[in-house]
Design a protein around this motif. Structure first.
Motif, PDB file in Angstrom:
ATOM      1  N   GLU A   1       0.831  -1.216   0.000  1.00  0.00           N
ATOM      2  CA  GLU A   1       0.000   0.000   0.000  1.00  0.00           C
ATOM      3  C   GLU A   1       0.864   1.264   0.000  1.00  0.00           C
ATOM      4  OE1 GLU A   1      -3.017  -0.294   3.011  1.00  0.00           O
ATOM      5  OE2 GLU A   1      -3.841  -2.140   2.140  1.00  0.00           O
ATOM      6  N   GLY A   2       2.026   1.186   0.619  1.00  0.00           N
ATOM      7  CA  GLY A   2       2.935   2.331   0.649  1.00  0.00           C
ATOM      8  C   GLY A   2       3.911   2.290  -0.519  1.00  0.00           C
ATOM      9  N   ASN A   3       5.151   2.657  -0.248  1.00  0.00           N
ATOM     10  CA  ASN A   3       6.189   2.664  -1.287  1.00  0.00           C
ATOM     11  C   ASN A   3       7.030   1.393  -1.204  1.00  0.00           C
ATOM     12  OD1 ASN A   3       5.477   5.375  -1.928  1.00  0.00           O
ATOM     13  ND2 ASN A   3       6.668   6.042  -0.138  1.00  0.00           N
ATOM     14  N   ALA A   4       7.703   1.088  -2.303  1.00  0.00           N
ATOM     15  CA  ALA A   4       8.671  -0.017  -2.289  1.00  0.00           C
ATOM     16  C   ALA A   4      10.034   0.549  -2.660  1.00  0.00           C
ATOM     17  CB  ALA A   4       8.256  -1.096  -3.280  1.00  0.00           C
ATOM     18  N   GLY A   5      11.082  -0.019  -2.082  1.00  0.00           N
ATOM     19  CA  GLY A   5      12.446   0.450  -2.348  1.00  0.00           C
ATOM     20  C   GLY A   5      12.969  -0.085  -3.666  1.00  0.00           C
ATOM     21  N   SER A   6      14.290  -0.119  -3.771  1.00  0.00           N
ATOM     22  CA  SER A   6      14.908  -0.542  -5.025  1.00  0.00           C
ATOM     23  C   SER A   6      14.640  -2.017  -5.310  1.00  0.00           C
ATOM     24  CB  SER A   6      16.412  -0.283  -4.967  1.00  0.00           C
ATOM     25  OG  SER A   6      16.971  -1.016  -3.903  1.00  0.00           O
ATOM     26  N   ARG A   7      14.750  -2.369  -6.570  1.00  0.00           N
ATOM     27  CA  ARG A   7      14.648  -3.759  -7.031  1.00  0.00           C
ATOM     28  C   ARG A   7      13.323  -4.428  -6.678  1.00  0.00           C
ATOM     29  NH1 ARG A   7      20.004  -2.747  -5.978  1.00  0.00           N
ATOM     30  NH2 ARG A   7      21.342  -3.240  -7.744  1.00  0.00           N
ATOM     31  N   CYS A   8      12.264  -3.660  -6.634  1.00  0.00           N
ATOM     32  CA  CYS A   8      10.954  -4.284  -6.413  1.00  0.00           C
ATOM     33  C   CYS A   8      10.650  -5.177  -7.613  1.00  0.00           C
ATOM     34  CB  CYS A   8       9.903  -3.186  -6.266  1.00  0.00           C
ATOM     35  SG  CYS A   8       8.243  -3.831  -6.047  1.00  0.00           S
ATOM     36  N   GLY A   9      10.256  -6.415  -7.357  1.00  0.00           N
ATOM     37  CA  GLY A   9       9.915  -7.327  -8.459  1.00  0.00           C
ATOM     38  C   GLY A   9      11.111  -7.788  -9.264  1.00  0.00           C
ATOM     39  N   ILE A  10      12.310  -7.731  -8.678  1.00  0.00           N
ATOM     40  CA  ILE A  10      13.506  -8.203  -9.391  1.00  0.00           C
ATOM     41  C   ILE A  10      13.349  -9.677  -9.758  1.00  0.00           C
ATOM     42  CG2 ILE A  10      14.683  -8.617  -7.162  1.00  0.00           C
ATOM     43  CD1 ILE A  10      17.346  -8.055  -8.546  1.00  0.00           C
ATOM     44  N   SER A  11      13.659 -10.009 -10.994  1.00  0.00           N
ATOM     45  CA  SER A  11      13.571 -11.393 -11.487  1.00  0.00           C
ATOM     46  C   SER A  11      12.216 -12.031 -11.225  1.00  0.00           C
ATOM     47  CB  SER A  11      14.664 -12.272 -10.854  1.00  0.00           C
ATOM     48  OG  SER A  11      15.915 -11.939 -11.366  1.00  0.00           O
ATOM     49  N   MET A  12      11.157 -11.244 -11.178  1.00  0.00           N
ATOM     50  CA  MET A  12       9.835 -11.848 -10.898  1.00  0.00           C
ATOM     51  C   MET A  12       9.479 -12.846 -11.986  1.00  0.00           C
ATOM     52  SD  MET A  12       7.506  -8.427 -11.428  1.00  0.00           S
ATOM     53  CE  MET A  12       5.895  -9.182 -11.453  1.00  0.00           C
ATOM     54  N   LYS A  13       8.788 -13.912 -11.576  1.00  0.00           N
ATOM     55  CA  LYS A  13       8.569 -15.040 -12.485  1.00  0.00           C
ATOM     56  C   LYS A  13       7.099 -15.423 -12.573  1.00  0.00           C
ATOM     57  CE  LYS A  13      13.109 -17.235 -11.503  1.00  0.00           C
ATOM     58  NZ  LYS A  13      13.848 -16.004 -11.364  1.00  0.00           N
ATOM     59  N   GLY A  14       6.221 -14.445 -12.509  1.00  0.00           N
ATOM     60  CA  GLY A  14       4.816 -14.789 -12.722  1.00  0.00           C
ATOM     61  C   GLY A  14       3.835 -14.189 -11.729  1.00  0.00           C
ATOM     62  N   ALA A  15       4.319 -13.554 -10.681  1.00  0.00           N
ATOM     63  CA  ALA A  15       3.417 -12.993  -9.668  1.00  0.00           C
ATOM     64  C   ALA A  15       2.803 -11.681 -10.158  1.00  0.00           C
ATOM     65  CB  ALA A  15       4.192 -12.746  -8.378  1.00  0.00           C
ATOM     66  N   ASP A  16       1.766 -11.242  -9.450  1.00  0.00           N
ATOM     67  CA  ASP A  16       1.221  -9.899  -9.647  1.00  0.00           C
ATOM     68  C   ASP A  16       1.642  -9.060  -8.445  1.00  0.00           C
ATOM     69  OD1 ASP A  16      -0.125 -10.610 -11.992  1.00  0.00           O
ATOM     70  OD2 ASP A  16      -1.788 -11.449 -10.825  1.00  0.00           O
ATOM     71  N   ILE A  17       2.246  -7.913  -8.715  1.00  0.00           N
ATOM     72  CA  ILE A  17       2.681  -7.021  -7.638  1.00  0.00           C
ATOM     73  C   ILE A  17       2.028  -5.665  -7.888  1.00  0.00           C
ATOM     74  CG2 ILE A  17       4.652  -5.956  -6.465  1.00  0.00           C
ATOM     75  CD1 ILE A  17       6.422  -8.225  -7.490  1.00  0.00           C
ATOM     76  N   VAL A  18       1.324  -5.162  -6.885  1.00  0.00           N
ATOM     77  CA  VAL A  18       0.676  -3.855  -7.025  1.00  0.00           C
ATOM     78  C   VAL A  18       1.202  -2.943  -5.917  1.00  0.00           C
ATOM     79  CG1 VAL A  18      -1.514  -2.600  -7.118  1.00  0.00           C
ATOM     80  CG2 VAL A  18      -1.390  -4.957  -7.965  1.00  0.00           C
ATOM     81  N   VAL A  19       1.760  -1.802  -6.314  1.00  0.00           N
ATOM     82  CA  VAL A  19       2.356  -0.876  -5.361  1.00  0.00           C
ATOM     83  C   VAL A  19       1.556   0.434  -5.384  1.00  0.00           C
ATOM     84  CG1 VAL A  19       4.476   0.325  -4.665  1.00  0.00           C
ATOM     85  CG2 VAL A  19       4.624  -1.898  -5.819  1.00  0.00           C
TER      86      VAL A  19
END
Ligand SMILES: Cc1cc2nc3c(=O)[nH]c(=O)nc-3n(C[C@H](O)[C@H](O)[C@H](O)COP(=O)(O)O)c2cc1C
Lengths: 438, 235
Positions: B112-130
């Protein structure tokens, strides 16, 4: 007598014919040379050491009659299910993808018969290898291809890979020819791409983070199985000390001779230090920390014979790990395929294009036709025989030194044949008491 | 939601080991973890349909390798939140530092807040909502899945990206190697609408831009001048 004409035609030492060929190849293609196998140039090896054997001041044990133990236990202090090996020789991590399914099966069968472990690689765990390996070490690599918690829980140990001897500081490589549908799916990558894996872990950097990562892994497997840390031999004293500090049950130190499935030639030949130089430094770190023979040291990189095993253990390793030798044992570079090696512009014994996917022996390929040539039962038996020979040879040397367990071998049982080897291995130059620098 | 009360697990009276073992042993129910005070590896390796709420800040690898059920963090998280998650949901009300959702293979991670560096690095199929912003090198080498960012991104977004899709509403400081802006087609708007609704975020899909791979780095470029010269000589 050299004639003046011949002298004028002499080959340059700096720009010899190999150097010239490589410059021409680079100028033609615009890409570095990528190949498999390990370093091919002349490096200091364990051959530069000799074992002293028994004499008046110590007596040998009888071959076959007096026992000489070879077992290794890893992770007793931390894990509900430590790894128990009958022999001090393990099969190194080699991925499905770089190796065919039948090759992985053969490694498992051979290792089972000999009472030792195999290791997954950059690409995840396949059913073939889980089913066929009684003791399977699961590699946890920067790429995390195919990494999933079910497989982690299904493994007998976890090996956090920081680096590999053939390329300390480099990531994995698998070229398009080998990224078939199955391999692509396991790695969540598009089919046919030239895959260059990450060289750093995505969620930790440095030893303090690694310590927390190891806690997380232990929590996920409920502290059931041991955790190894594998490093390419670069700064083995510090790397080993930091791996111990991070909580490893075993440290795998892979010398620069170590094999690879695919890496830049320049990397293979020029980055890292040889196994003979790396092992004593790792042992020095373990002794400094008072954990030698408690936290286990697994030495790798160019191990070929029982003499290599015995010398590595005498230098202070608890076990060794083999890659290239295991592949040769199951049939890599087999002369029966000589015609095909020639068609590939090579010859049996010299072929190193593991990256190409064209392996006539069906080992470093994903091509169904070639793969079908490798009979995993027969190949597994060959590996079991080879591991038995390595073990018998190691025991032969240990008994000759009067040791009732191979782990009783010590640096005092060794001498060096060259000043360089004496300095690197920290054992006296043969016939002297001299260790350079001490 | 079941009406039965949530079981309280308190870091003041139980160890990390005891708390995680409880979460691994139980197959149903809901749990509230109190006093985490930045502990590492909290609720890592959950593989059953349990609901976990963590009241307070957590350290590294919270909900690491999460497989089933849900984890909600009421607070902030350090490095590697929900790293390599496989499915299920992980939601955090505060901020996450580095490598949130690293190598995540499936499921939904909501920050819900912020994410730092490398958010979702090498992600392999997930859904990420920031909900907020993401730091530099986010979606580095991202292989597949979707990263939705309602705020801005720092530099080198999607460097060396493979087939993951990036939907960004705010400003992109810079794109990494081989990451390009792509057309937002109807199918993407449908997908984005779905992702925003799953994450419970109010935003207009048409305000987002889509980024993905230019696919220029997928294969080595191998020249062959000798062959070309030979052909010319023949001709
Ligand atoms: C075909 C092949 C594939 C390999 N794949 C991996 C791998 O996936 N991960 C890894 O850590 N090392 C890998 N290695 C390196 C081995 O684990 C090991 O460190 C090395 O082979 C030891 O040296 P040796 O080949 O001289 O015995 C590979 C080696 C070969 C020959």
């Amino acid at each position: 007598m050299t004639t003046p004409a011949e002298w004028a035609q002499r080959e340059s030492h700096t720009f010899d014919r190999n150097v010239i060929a490589e410059i021409r190849r680079a100028a033609n293609t615009g890409i570095y040379r990528i190949r498999g196998w390990g370093a091919k140039r002349d490096l200091p090896t364990l051959d530069d050491l000799v074992v002293l054997g028994a004499s008046m001041s110590r007596y040998p044990l009888e071959g076959y009659r007096e026992s000489c133990g070879t077992d290794v236990v890893i992770g007793e202090a931390t894990s509900a299910k430590p790894v128990r090996l009958d022999i001090p020789i393990t099969i190194a991590g080699m991925s499905f993808g770089s190796l065919s399914g039948p090759a992985k099966e053969a490694l498992g069968r051979g290792a089972n018969a000999a009472g030792t472990s195999t290791t997954t690689g950059d690409g995840g765990m396949t059913q073939e290898e889980r089913v066929h390996s009684k003791t399977l070490v699961y590699q946890y690599l920067p790429s995390r291809y195919g990494m999933n918690p079910d497989d982690i829980r299904n493994a007998d140990a976890i090996e956090v890979v920081v680096g590999q001897g053939a390329k300390p500081g480099g990531g994995g490589m698998l070229l398009g020819q080998k990224i078939t549908e199955r391999v692509a799916e396991m790695r969540s990558l598009p089919e046919g791409i030239d895959q260059r894996s990450a060289c750093r872990h995505p969620d930790w950097t440095g030893p303090d983070d690694l310590e927390i990562k190891i806690i997380e892994l232990r929590e996920i497997v409920d502290w059931q199985v041991p955790i190894y840390v594998k490093v390419g031999a670069a700064r083995p004293f510090y790397d080993t000390a930091l791996a111990v500090k991070a909580g490893a049950d075993a440290v795998v130190v892979d010398g620069m001779q170590g094999g690879t499935a695919a890496t830049q030639d320049i990397f293979i030949e020029h980055v890292g230090i040889p196994t003979i130089a790396a092992v004593p430094e790792a042992v020095r770190a373990l002794r400094d920390l008072g954990v030698h023979r408690e936290v286990k040291l697994i030495a790798a990189g160019g191990i070929r014979s029982g003499a290599d095993v015995a010398k590595a253990i005498a230098l202070g390793a608890d076990a060794v790990s083999i890659g290239t030798a295991a592949l040769i044992a199951i049939g890599d570079n087999d002369p029966v395929y000589e015609d095909e090696y020639r068609q590939l512009g090579s010859t049996a014994g010299l072929w190193d294009d593991f990256q190409a996917g064209t392996d006539p022996a069906g080992i470093t390929t994903q091509d169904p036709g070639r793969m079908a040539r490798l009979d995993p039962m027969i190949a597994g038996r060959r590996l079991a025989n080879y591991l038995q020979v390595l073990t018998l040879e190691t025991q032969t040397i240990a008994r000759a030194c009067g040791k009732s367990h191979v782990h009783n071998l010590e640096p005092e049982d060794l001498a060096a044949l060259t000043v360089e080897a004496a300095a690197m291995a920290k054992v006296p130059l043969a016939g002297t008491g001299w260790i350079p620098g001490q | 939601m079941s009406s039965s009360a949530s079981t309280v697990l308190d870091f003041q009276t139980a160890s990390l080991r005891e708390i995680n073992q409880t979460l691994h042993d139980e197959t149903t129910g809901s749990f509230t973890i109190v006093n985490p005070r930045g502990a590492h590896a909290v609720a890592a390796g959950i593989d059953s349909d349990i609901q976990v709420e963590i009241d307070g800040p957590v350290g590294y690898y919270c909900a690491g390798m999460h497989q089933r059920g849900s984890v909600v963090v009421k607070g902030n998280a350090s490095t590697g939140l929900a790293e390599n998650m496989m499915s299920g949901t992980v939601r955090i009300t505060g901020n996450a530092t580095m490598s949130a959702g690293a190598t995540a293979c499936g499921g939904l991670l909501v920050i819900e807040g912020n994410a730092g560096s490398r958010c979702g690095i090498s992600m392999k199929g997930a859904d990420i909502v920031v909900g907020g912003t993401v730091g530099h090198m986010s979606a580095f080498m991202a292989q597949s899945g979707n990263l939705v960012v309602l705020g801005d991104t720092d530099s080198d977004l999607g460097d060396s990206i493979y087939e993951a899709r990036l939907f960004i509403r705010g400003d992109v400081a810079s794109l990494g190697a081989d990451c390009i802006e792509k057309e937002m087609r109807e199918e993407h708007l449908v997908l984005l609408t779905e992702l925003l609704s799953k994450a419970g975020m109010a935003a207009e899909p048409r305000d987002f831009k889509r980024f993905g791979s230019g696919r220029k780095l997928y294969n080595f470029h191998v020249d062959d001048i000798d062959a070309e010269v030979a052909r010319r000589t023949e001709a």
